[in-house]
Design a protein around this motif. Structure first.
Motif, PDB file in Angstrom:
ATOM      1  N   MET A 126      -7.889  75.001   3.801  1.00 24.34           N
ATOM      2  CA  MET A 126      -8.210  73.606   3.590  1.00 24.34           C
ATOM      3  C   MET A 126      -7.440  73.105   2.383  1.00 24.34           C
ATOM      4  N   GLU A 127      -6.927  71.892   2.522  1.00 23.94           N
ATOM      5  CA  GLU A 127      -6.225  71.240   1.424  1.00 23.94           C
ATOM      6  C   GLU A 127      -6.901  69.895   1.182  1.00 23.94           C
ATOM      7  N   ILE A 128      -7.196  69.600  -0.083  1.00 25.00           N
ATOM      8  CA  ILE A 128      -7.796  68.315  -0.434  1.00 25.00           C
ATOM      9  C   ILE A 128      -6.739  67.498  -1.165  1.00 25.00           C
ATOM     10  N   ARG A 129      -6.497  66.299  -0.650  1.00 29.67           N
ATOM     11  CA  ARG A 129      -5.475  65.423  -1.228  1.00 29.67           C
ATOM     12  C   ARG A 129      -6.112  64.144  -1.740  1.00 29.67           C
ATOM     13  N   ARG A 130      -5.674  63.731  -2.913  1.00 29.70           N
ATOM     14  CA  ARG A 130      -6.061  62.416  -3.431  1.00 29.70           C
ATOM     15  C   ARG A 130      -5.166  61.383  -2.767  1.00 29.70           C
ATOM     16  N   ILE A 131      -5.752  60.422  -2.101  1.00 31.08           N
ATOM     17  CA  ILE A 131      -5.020  59.465  -1.281  1.00 31.08           C
ATOM     18  C   ILE A 131      -4.741  58.185  -2.068  1.00 31.08           C
ATOM     19  N   ILE A 174      -9.196  63.200   0.819  1.00 30.89           N
ATOM     20  CA  ILE A 174      -9.312  63.641   2.205  1.00 30.89           C
ATOM     21  C   ILE A 174      -9.055  65.134   2.254  1.00 30.89           C
ATOM     22  N   ALA A 175      -9.921  65.841   2.995  1.00 29.39           N
ATOM     23  CA  ALA A 175      -9.736  67.271   3.239  1.00 29.39           C
ATOM     24  C   ALA A 175      -9.002  67.435   4.558  1.00 29.39           C
TER      25      ALA A 175
END
Length: 138
Positions: A1-6, A41-42
């Protein structure tokens, strides 16, 4: 899993299935333009699996805290730790931004949310009441 700040409207639109209603482009742009608003978003195998939004709130005698505005996890990914990871990532961001705490409101019968938030380190506040004002949209 990767969490990105959008930070891009297009990424929000692409993950529109994670929200209660389809994101509105103008509202999304306004949300993302404010440095005190956060949207994470994950992604699992490059598929948008969950979203969390947070808003920094500052008061003269308290400082700044993070309000966890909304958490959504797509059905196939529920129960897999995506919600907990997003909640923890927002808490980490709040800490990095010198917030003194983070808070969220959920329904008392929302077992999934209560489990997610408690597993991510949240604790219920005793004797709290939420009051709301609802305004007609024109």
């Amino acid at each position: 899993m990767e969490i990105r700040r959008i930070t891009e409207v297009e990424a929000v639109m692409d993950a529109g299935h994670l929200f209660d209603s389809p994101p509105r482009p103008e509202a999304t742009e306004r949300f993302l333009a404010d440095e005190r608003h956060h949207l994470l978003i994950a992604y699992v195998d490059d598929v948008a699996a969950g979203v969390v939004t947070g808003v920094e709130m500052t008061h003269p005698d308290k400082g700044t805290e993070m309000f966890l505005y909304e958490l959504g996890v797509d059905e196939p990914f529920r129960g897999s730790g995506v919600g907990r990871a997003l909640t923890s990532a927002l808490a980490d961001l709040a800490h990095e931004r010198d917030c003194y705490g983070m808070w969220v409101i959920t329904d008392e019968d929302n077992a999934a949310a209560l489990t997610t938030y408690s597993r991510a380190g949240g604790a219920p506040e005793d004797k709290q009441v939420v009051l709301v004002w609802t305004f007609d949209q024109t």
